[in-house]
Design an enzyme around this catalytic site. Structure first.
Site, short mmCIF file in Angstrom:
data_model
loop_
_atom_site.label_atom_id
_atom_site.label_comp_id
_atom_site.label_asym_id
_atom_site.label_seq_id
_atom_site.Cartn_x
_atom_site.Cartn_y
_atom_site.Cartn_z
N LEU A 59 32.69 41.95 42.43
CA LEU A 59 33.62 43.23 42.78
C LEU A 59 34.91 42.12 43.50
CD1 LEU A 59 32.60 45.79 44.34
CD2 LEU A 59 33.32 45.72 42.08
N ASP A 60 35.93 41.84 43.22
CA ASP A 60 36.67 41.27 43.92
C ASP A 60 37.05 41.30 45.42
OD1 ASP A 60 38.31 40.66 41.87
OD2 ASP A 60 39.96 42.45 41.44
N LYS A 61 37.58 40.29 46.49
CA LYS A 61 37.17 40.21 47.77
C LYS A 61 37.04 41.27 48.42
CE LYS A 61 38.26 37.85 51.72
NZ LYS A 61 39.32 36.51 52.36
#
Length: 254
Positions: A59-61
């Site tokens: 997942l993106d940050k």
């Protein structure tokens, strides 16, 4: 099972001998940053706790929500194959700009890495890989829409780029959109912040949350599904939108 917490307030949603499922907070990386390995990330946190751990997806940050890691090579190989074959059920909540003409639909646009901006993606009809995102509008507000999103493929930044491409980027997305935060003063018309102190944003990260993840467990021989509750910032923003920024049509009927 009763949820327990890892370091940095990372909630364990589910755990067995093969998998561990977490509710990832926004602001923490999935894997180590290649230029700054000291930045907190889920992989290092899990490695300290379990020794060996295997990354299945990311997942993106600034995206919160449900994410799964494998504990052994067999589990890793099986679930990685399911992701490759698009045999994993993924549901996200996204707050986007504006109102979609079609309240349910499919975005089918090929994506590739953007050579002009490293680390980002773009729509690419010539050499892009096929990328499909299904969506359903859940609620509409004055300037925003809450959308349930099902990415059928798993390209990097897929949801963000797809909604940008159809003219409705995420409400907060400093890369593919034009906002980095949302304030109460934007939503509540008569609200005036105190002059003595700067107004704090209701939310200041991607308006994207990985709500559910489901797949067939190779060892248990059954389908399992997990849900990560919305974090406080997302809930607070939606609460204020529902209170002060409802469109004439409050909710879209299923």
């Amino acid at each position: 099972m009763k949820a327990r917490m890892l370091a940095d307030e990372v909630e364990i949603i589910y755990e067995d001998d093969d998998f561990i499922v977490l509710n990832k907070p926004a602001g923490i990386l999935t894997i180590p940053d290649r230029f700054a390995s000291a930045i907190p990330n889920l992989y290092d946190i899990l490695k300290r706790e379990y020794g060996k751990i295997f990354v299945v997806h990311r997942l993106d940050k600034e995206t919160s929500g449900v994410i799964c890691f494998a504990k052994n090579e067999e589990a890793h190989a099986d679930l990685s194959e399911k992701f490759e074959e698009h045999d994993v059920n993924k549901i996200y909540y996204a707050l986007i700009m504006g109102h979609l003409r079609n309240k349910e639909g499919r975005i089918d646009l090929p994506l590739s890495e953007n050579p002009k901006v490293p680390g980002t993606m773009r729509v690419d009809y010539e050499s892009g890989k096929r990328s499909i995102t299904e969506y359903k509008v859940l609620e509409e507000f004055e300037n925003y829409s809450l959308v349930e999103v099902r990415p059928l493929t798993g390209r990097m930044h897929q949801i963000r780029v797809h909604f940008k491409a159809i003219g409705h980027p995420l409400a907060i997305d400093s890369v593919y959109g034009n906002k980095s935060e949302i304030f109460l003063s934007e939503i509540k018309k008569k609200y005036k912040p105190k002059e003595s102190e700067p107004e704090r944003p209701l939310m200041s990260r991607l308006t994207l949350h990985a709500l559910k993840l489901g797949f067939f467990h190779f060892r248990k021989k059954e389908y399992i599904e997990f849900e990560a509750k919305l974090p406080k910032d997302f809930e607070s923003l939606l609460k204020q939108l529902r209170k002060h920024s409802l469109k004439n049509i409050d909710k879209i009927k299923a």
